[in-house]
Design an enzyme around this catalytic site. Structure first.
Site, short mmCIF file in Angstrom:
data_model
loop_
_atom_site.label_atom_id
_atom_site.label_comp_id
_atom_site.label_asym_id
_atom_site.label_seq_id
_atom_site.Cartn_x
_atom_site.Cartn_y
_atom_site.Cartn_z
N GLY A 252 -3.96 -13.80 13.17
CA GLY A 252 -5.00 -13.11 12.42
C GLY A 252 -6.21 -13.99 12.19
O GLY A 252 -7.18 -13.99 12.97
N TYR B 83 0.85 -1.20 0.00
CA TYR B 83 0.00 0.00 0.00
C TYR B 83 0.89 1.25 0.00
O TYR B 83 2.11 1.17 0.02
CB TYR B 83 -0.95 -0.01 1.21
CG TYR B 83 -2.04 -1.05 1.10
CD1 TYR B 83 -3.00 -0.97 0.10
CD2 TYR B 83 -2.12 -2.11 2.00
CE1 TYR B 83 -4.01 -1.90 -0.01
CE2 TYR B 83 -3.14 -3.06 1.90
CZ TYR B 83 -4.08 -2.95 0.89
OH TYR B 83 -5.08 -3.88 0.78
N ARG C 75 3.88 -0.93 10.85
CA ARG C 75 3.79 -2.22 10.14
C ARG C 75 4.55 -2.12 8.83
O ARG C 75 4.32 -1.23 8.02
CB ARG C 75 2.33 -2.62 9.89
CG ARG C 75 2.24 -4.08 9.45
CD ARG C 75 0.83 -4.63 9.50
NE ARG C 75 0.85 -5.89 10.24
CZ ARG C 75 -0.01 -6.88 10.03
NH1 ARG C 75 -0.97 -6.77 9.15
NH2 ARG C 75 0.08 -8.00 10.73
C1 LIG Z 1 -10.01 -10.32 6.62
C2 LIG Z 1 -8.62 -9.77 6.72
C3 LIG Z 1 -8.42 -8.39 6.79
C4 LIG Z 1 -7.13 -7.87 6.92
N1 LIG Z 1 -6.98 -6.52 7.07
C5 LIG Z 1 -5.75 -6.02 7.30
C6 LIG Z 1 -5.59 -4.65 7.65
O1 LIG Z 1 -6.55 -3.90 7.83
N2 LIG Z 1 -4.32 -4.21 7.82
C7 LIG Z 1 -3.23 -5.02 7.71
O2 LIG Z 1 -2.10 -4.57 7.88
N3 LIG Z 1 -3.36 -6.34 7.45
C8 LIG Z 1 -4.59 -6.85 7.28
N4 LIG Z 1 -4.74 -8.21 7.11
C9 LIG Z 1 -3.57 -9.10 7.27
C10 LIG Z 1 -3.50 -9.64 8.71
O3 LIG Z 1 -3.26 -8.60 9.64
C11 LIG Z 1 -2.39 -10.71 8.87
O4 LIG Z 1 -1.15 -10.09 8.59
C12 LIG Z 1 -2.59 -11.90 7.93
O5 LIG Z 1 -3.92 -12.37 8.03
C13 LIG Z 1 -1.61 -13.04 8.24
O6 LIG Z 1 -1.80 -13.53 9.54
P1 LIG Z 1 -2.53 -14.96 9.81
O7 LIG Z 1 -1.77 -16.03 9.05
O8 LIG Z 1 -2.45 -15.13 11.29
O9 LIG Z 1 -3.93 -14.81 9.30
C14 LIG Z 1 -6.01 -8.74 6.95
C15 LIG Z 1 -6.23 -10.13 6.89
C16 LIG Z 1 -7.51 -10.64 6.79
C17 LIG Z 1 -7.70 -12.13 6.78
#
Ligand SMILES: Cc1cc2nc3c(=O)[nH]c(=O)nc-3n(C[C@H](O)[C@H](O)[C@H](O)COP(=O)(O)O)c2cc1C
Length: 325
Positions: A276, A149, A197
């Site tokens: 997440g 982004y 981040r």
């Molecule tokens: C539905 C959804 C929305 C997300 N929105 C954001 C966000 O707003 N900002 C961000 O930095 N990452 C966002 N992510 C990424 C998560 O913060 C995280 O880095 C990613 O899901 C990997 O972690 P995990 O394997 O535990 O799911 C999003 C992920 C998901 C699944």
């Protein structure tokens, strides 16, 4: 799938002090857009459940800085912060530099689209947004510098075509992020924690470039580094090269694999782990892990339907593992 663990999970539940604030454990809810307005009852309940489930730090989803002062203000954000605090977690919020819509209605600006005044305006919006966050009671704010982004594009040689003070050599590509951190820095005196981040490997840059950038961010006032690899194919352990910088580091990506999360903490490859999709599936993941109730965990199966799939469609995020769907 049932998650079992044979290891001692206590490293996940050791408190961590960061500039006088205590995280009760090492589990973080990373920012995740969930498409219920964050000031609505449904949005507040979403975060309340994840704080009450045992996370030590809840980072509220990416929220555009241009919404603060109009649509979002201290009074309507306070119930969200209170709900997170009542659950026992610290509350932070991720701040996004420009309008952030799901599904996207128009192409977001790229570095080349912004005038110097536009950049200065966004920096000012960060300052205003963060001051409102302090007034609402948030413990931390996190500029979103990851995942390709805008702020990440400014840092990426492959995406930043500017030829002015914001493009070219790394010192210039770091400038926008550093200016944001510099205007937020005085709020640290009011107790605010600054997170940032960042994606450690990106378009035209690698780990060494990131390390230099992150050192500069920490010198400018960042208290916690949130290292997000941005791809399911990259390990969360990408946080490891940055643990020596002197502030706690969050690792994310598949950290709901309990043994792996414990190993990452145990070996000092990160100080905090963010879960997440695992915490979308089961807000009580931290408590169930701590109590050894592994068979009760509703486990994310990485189908990505109810989470990323719903985001694409612009409807509230859910988990297909929930029994009542
Ligand atoms: C539905 C959804 C929305 C997300 N929105 C954001 C966000 O707003 N900002 C961000 O930095 N990452 C966002 N992510 C990424 C998560 O913060 C995280 O880095 C990613 O899901 C990997 O972690 P995990 O394997 O535990 O799911 C999003 C992920 C998901 C699944």
């Amino acid at each position: 799938m049932t998650v079992y663990s044979t290891v001692d999970v206590s490293p996940l539940f050791a408190p961590l002090a960061v500039r006088g604030r205590i995280l009760r454990c090492r589990v973080v809810l990373p920012p995740m857009v969930q498409l219920r307005p964050i000031t609505s009852a449904a949005g507040i309940d979403w975060y309340r459940a994840r704080a009450a489930g045992g996370a030590g730090l809840v980072i509220v989803e990416a929220t555009a800085v241009n919404r603060f002062g109009t649509e979002l203000h201290a009074d309507n954000l306070r119930p969200l912060v209170d709900a997170i605090h009542e659950g026992g977690a610290l509350a932070a919020i991720q701040l996004f530099p420009v309008t952030f819509d799901f599904p996207r209605t128009e192409a977001p600006p790229a570095p080349a689209d912004l005038s110097i005044d536009d950049i200065a305006g966004i920096v000012d919006e960060y300052q205003r947004a963060a001051a409102i966050c302090v007034a609402a009671g948030f413990d931390g704010v996190e500029p979103h510098g990851a995942h390709g982004y805008l702020l990440n594009q400014f840092f990426s040689p492959g995406q930043n075509e500017r030829t002015d003070l914001y493009g070219g050599p790394q010192v210039n590509r770091e400038r926008f992020a550093l200016q944001i951190v510099q205007v937020l820095r005085p709020l640290r005196d009011k107790g605010l924690l600054l997170l940032y981040r960042h994606t450690p490997i990106g378009n035209g840059y690698g780990i060494e470039d990131s390390r230099i950038f992150l050192e500069h961010l920490v010198q400018a006032g960042v208290d916690i580094l949130d290292i997000s690899p941005a791809s399911d194919k990259q390990p969360g352990d990408r946080a490891a090269p940055f643990t020596g910088i002197g502030v706690p580091v969050i690792a994310v990506n598949h950290m709901d694999e309990v043994d792996r999360a414990v190993e990452v903490l145990h070996e000092g490859r990160a100080d905090l782990i963010a879960v997440g999709r695992g915490l979308i599936a089961d807000p009580e993941w931290p408590r169930k892990v701590r109590e050894g109730r592994f068979e009760e965990i509703i486990h994310c199966e990485r189908c990505n339907e109810g989470c990323f799939g719903h985001l694409k469609k612009g409807i509230p995020v859910v988990c297909t593992e929930w029994r009542d769907l």
